[in-house]
Design a protein around this motif. Structure first.
Motif, PDB file in Angstrom:
ATOM      1  N   GLU A  82     -27.899  21.908  31.803  1.00 63.11           N
ATOM      2  CA  GLU A  82     -27.210  22.647  33.057  1.00 63.11           C
ATOM      3  C   GLU A  82     -26.010  22.984  32.640  1.00 63.11           C
ATOM      4  O   GLU A  82     -25.575  24.087  32.857  1.00 63.11           O
ATOM      5  CB  GLU A  82     -27.199  21.308  33.883  1.00 63.11           C
ATOM      6  N   ASN A  83     -25.287  22.191  31.666  1.00 63.43           N
ATOM      7  CA  ASN A  83     -24.186  22.713  30.868  1.00 63.43           C
ATOM      8  C   ASN A  83     -23.915  23.857  29.995  1.00 63.43           C
ATOM      9  O   ASN A  83     -23.205  24.945  30.163  1.00 63.43           O
ATOM     10  CB  ASN A  83     -23.061  21.508  30.599  1.00 63.43           C
ATOM     11  N   SER A  98     -26.276  26.182  30.195  1.00 58.74           N
ATOM     12  CA  SER A  98     -26.605  27.353  30.765  1.00 58.74           C
ATOM     13  C   SER A  98     -25.444  28.310  31.234  1.00 58.74           C
ATOM     14  O   SER A  98     -25.821  29.512  31.699  1.00 58.74           O
ATOM     15  CB  SER A  98     -27.788  27.147  31.824  1.00 58.74           C
ATOM     16  N   ALA A  99     -24.274  27.383  31.467  1.00 56.65           N
ATOM     17  CA  ALA A  99     -23.297  28.051  32.142  1.00 56.65           C
ATOM     18  C   ALA A  99     -22.068  28.865  31.088  1.00 56.65           C
ATOM     19  O   ALA A  99     -21.513  29.507  31.334  1.00 56.65           O
ATOM     20  CB  ALA A  99     -22.219  27.118  32.682  1.00 56.65           C
ATOM     21  N   LEU A 100     -22.832  28.591  29.708  1.00 59.47           N
ATOM     22  CA  LEU A 100     -22.088  29.276  28.635  1.00 59.47           C
ATOM     23  C   LEU A 100     -22.554  30.846  28.362  1.00 59.47           C
ATOM     24  O   LEU A 100     -23.771  31.062  28.362  1.00 59.47           O
ATOM     25  CB  LEU A 100     -22.430  28.700  27.293  1.00 59.47           C
ATOM     26  N   THR A 101     -21.702  31.660  27.972  1.00 60.38           N
ATOM     27  CA  THR A 101     -22.084  32.857  27.780  1.00 60.38           C
ATOM     28  C   THR A 101     -22.735  33.123  26.218  1.00 60.38           C
ATOM     29  O   THR A 101     -22.482  32.035  25.599  1.00 60.38           O
ATOM     30  CB  THR A 101     -20.867  33.885  27.551  1.00 60.38           C
ATOM     31  N   GLU A 160     -19.732  32.189  23.724  1.00 59.86           N
ATOM     32  CA  GLU A 160     -19.163  31.219  23.922  1.00 59.86           C
ATOM     33  C   GLU A 160     -20.114  30.281  23.017  1.00 59.86           C
ATOM     34  O   GLU A 160     -19.618  29.136  22.365  1.00 59.86           O
ATOM     35  CB  GLU A 160     -19.033  30.573  25.418  1.00 59.86           C
ATOM     36  N   TYR A 161     -21.241  30.316  23.282  1.00 57.18           N
ATOM     37  CA  TYR A 161     -22.441  29.565  22.738  1.00 57.18           C
ATOM     38  C   TYR A 161     -22.392  29.720  20.887  1.00 57.18           C
ATOM     39  O   TYR A 161     -22.705  28.844  20.085  1.00 57.18           O
ATOM     40  CB  TYR A 161     -23.948  29.607  22.960  1.00 57.18           C
ATOM     41  N   LEU A 163     -16.215  23.095  26.497  1.00 60.89           N
ATOM     42  CA  LEU A 163     -16.900  21.912  27.266  1.00 60.89           C
ATOM     43  C   LEU A 163     -16.659  20.779  26.535  1.00 60.89           C
ATOM     44  O   LEU A 163     -16.763  20.619  25.481  1.00 60.89           O
ATOM     45  CB  LEU A 163     -18.325  22.330  27.725  1.00 60.89           C
TER      46      LEU A 163
END
Length: 203
Positions: A110-111, A113-116, A119-120, A126
């Protein structure tokens, strides 16, 4: 008139070199990634106020314990299917601006999936929902406990600080800290329910 640049102050703590950067400067991810690439034998963290922490590689015994912890957590995570496990070489940019690299960590899909994509590939902005820190003989218990409190303050739901020297585990949640003395195992709660870390070979 020539400009005089401030020189960073340094001090040595147990197991780490702390560099105080001028004017509380926080280096960006690209700079720190480049620094890590040029110095693969070192690990870097950064405090919320901007201090750069340089850590040497773990000793053989600590490395063995760390590998065991990550193996157990990863096996559970694959069966659980709700998130990913990250090793001690992974840096996270916490909400307070600090860059931290837990010895083991778990982040929900869930967390993630919010990354671009960018960012990953860098330091995910986070705090992992679950973190484990493993102390070595050269680590400061005071500093380790402060780091665990920082994780919880920045969103970690569960944290374990494992101290092989004292044969104890400090369990951190939003509700406080519990100390387990010479446990054979420690069990996860919340999103980590079902994960049991076997500690019999850790002591």
């Amino acid at each position: 008139m020539a400009t005089v640049l401030e020189k960073p102050e340094t001090k040595v703590l147990q197991g780490a070199l702390v560099i105080h950067l001028p004017k509380n400067r926080v280096w960006d991810d690209d700079t720190l990634l480049a620094l890590s690439a040029e110095n693969p034998e070192l690990r870097f963290e950064q405090t919320a106020r901007g201090d750069l922490i340089v850590m040497a590689p773990a000793g053989t015994e600590t490395g063995d314990r760390d590998s065991e912890i990550n193996m157990q957590l990863r096996l559970w995570s694959k069966q659980n299917g709700l998130g990913k496990v990250f090793s001690s070489s992974t840096g996270f940019r916490l909400p307070n601006g600090a860059l931290r690299s837990p010895d083991a960590s778990w982040v929900s899909f869930e967390n993630l999936s919010a990354l671009t994509s960018e960012e990953y590939q860098k330091f995910a902005p986070l705090c992992p929902e679950f973190v484990i820190e493993l102390m070595s003989a050269s680590d400061s218990l005071k500093d380790a406990k402060e780091k665990m409190l920082e994780y919880v303050a920045n969103g970690a739901e569960l944290g374990w600080l494992i101290d092989p020297g004292e044969k104890c585990v400090y369990v951190y949640t939003a509700g406080g800290v519990e100390t387990l003395e010479n446990p054979e195992s420690v069990a996860g709660v919340g999103r980590l329910e079902g994960f049991v870390l076997d500690l019999k070979n850790m002591w």
